[in-house]
Write a protein that holds these residues in place. Structure first.
Motif, PDB file in Angstrom:
ATOM      1  N   UNK A 226      30.181  -3.562  52.626  1.00 53.68           N
ATOM      2  CA  UNK A 226      30.804  -2.616  51.603  1.00 53.68           C
ATOM      3  C   UNK A 226      32.257  -2.629  52.297  1.00 53.68           C
ATOM      4  N   UNK A 227      33.294  -2.482  51.342  1.00 50.24           N
ATOM      5  CA  UNK A 227      34.546  -2.212  51.851  1.00 50.24           C
ATOM      6  C   UNK A 227      35.099  -0.847  51.379  1.00 50.24           C
ATOM      7  N   UNK A 228      35.178  -0.170  52.462  1.00 55.93           N
ATOM      8  CA  UNK A 228      35.587   1.310  52.063  1.00 55.93           C
ATOM      9  C   UNK A 228      37.048   1.773  52.031  1.00 55.93           C
ATOM     10  N   UNK A 229      37.826   0.964  52.405  1.00 59.73           N
ATOM     11  CA  UNK A 229      39.308   1.079  52.362  1.00 59.73           C
ATOM     12  C   UNK A 229      39.954   1.247  50.829  1.00 59.73           C
TER      13      UNK A 229
ATOM     14  N   UNK B 108      35.246   9.018  54.286  1.00 58.10           N
ATOM     15  CA  UNK B 108      34.384   9.866  54.952  1.00 58.10           C
ATOM     16  C   UNK B 108      32.912   9.500  54.964  1.00 58.10           C
ATOM     17  N   UNK B 109      32.478   8.484  53.948  1.00 63.19           N
ATOM     18  CA  UNK B 109      30.999   8.215  53.975  1.00 63.19           C
ATOM     19  C   UNK B 109      30.692   6.831  54.913  1.00 63.19           C
ATOM     20  N   UNK B 110      31.908   6.407  55.406  1.00 64.37           N
ATOM     21  CA  UNK B 110      31.647   5.051  56.089  1.00 64.37           C
ATOM     22  C   UNK B 110      30.639   5.165  57.277  1.00 64.37           C
ATOM     23  N   UNK B 111      30.764   6.215  58.110  1.00 63.81           N
ATOM     24  CA  UNK B 111      29.877   6.254  59.308  1.00 63.81           C
ATOM     25  C   UNK B 111      28.388   6.588  58.950  1.00 63.81           C
TER      26      UNK B 111
ATOM     27  N   UNK C  49      23.118   3.630  58.656  1.00 59.34           N
ATOM     28  CA  UNK C  49      22.050   3.482  57.616  1.00 59.34           C
ATOM     29  C   UNK C  49      21.948   1.925  57.426  1.00 59.34           C
ATOM     30  N   UNK C  50      22.831   1.161  58.222  1.00 59.78           N
ATOM     31  CA  UNK C  50      22.552  -0.495  58.348  1.00 59.78           C
ATOM     32  C   UNK C  50      23.372  -1.086  57.294  1.00 59.78           C
ATOM     33  N   UNK C  51      24.226  -0.434  56.767  1.00 63.94           N
ATOM     34  CA  UNK C  51      25.229  -1.237  55.586  1.00 63.94           C
ATOM     35  C   UNK C  51      26.338  -1.709  56.425  1.00 63.94           C
ATOM     36  N   UNK C  52      26.766  -2.809  56.169  1.00 65.33           N
ATOM     37  CA  UNK C  52      28.018  -3.485  56.780  1.00 65.33           C
ATOM     38  C   UNK C  52      29.179  -3.045  56.199  1.00 65.33           C
ATOM     39  N   UNK C  53      29.986  -2.557  57.148  1.00 68.96           N
ATOM     40  CA  UNK C  53      31.245  -2.086  56.487  1.00 68.96           C
ATOM     41  C   UNK C  53      32.431  -3.270  56.913  1.00 68.96           C
ATOM     42  N   UNK C  54      32.936  -3.728  56.029  1.00 70.14           N
ATOM     43  CA  UNK C  54      33.823  -5.053  56.074  1.00 70.14           C
ATOM     44  C   UNK C  54      35.181  -4.585  56.335  1.00 70.14           C
ATOM     45  N   UNK C  55      36.192  -4.900  56.898  1.00 69.60           N
ATOM     46  CA  UNK C  55      37.699  -4.679  57.072  1.00 69.60           C
ATOM     47  C   UNK C  55      37.695  -3.780  58.330  1.00 69.60           C
ATOM     48  N   UNK C  56      38.490  -2.876  58.110  1.00 73.22           N
ATOM     49  CA  UNK C  56      38.626  -2.129  59.437  1.00 73.22           C
ATOM     50  C   UNK C  56      37.624  -1.512  60.062  1.00 73.22           C
TER      51      UNK C  56
END
Length: 85
Positions: A1-4, A12-15, A20-27
């Protein structure tokens, strides 16, 4: 997921997403926090020897006016811990 690209709500949901194991892409969450937290951001700029305008944190209107009078006008007022809004 790209949250930027999702505004403040996505940031706010990124943490919770990462927990929950979702890979955050980017920053990374750490660097998003460093950019959003005014004190951490200021410390980072100081460590990197990047000049910045004078600034202080206010928690009331009267405190903000006092700070602005001390710094001098024009001033930029913005909320703390907001990056995407």
């Amino acid at each position: 997921v790209i949250v930027q690209f999702g505004g403040q709500t996505a940031l706010n949901l990124a943490a919770d997403l990462e927990e929950r194991g979702v890979k955050i892409l980017g920053t990374s969450l750490e660097n998003m926090d460093r950019a959003e937290d005014r004190d951490k951001f200021e410390q980072t700029l100081m460590q990197l020897e990047i000049p910045q305008p004078k600034g202080k944190t206010a928690t009331s209107v009267s405190e903000a006016v006092e700070i602005a009078n001390g710094i001098g006008y024009l001033v930029l007022v913005r909320p703390s811990y907001v990056l995407g809004g």
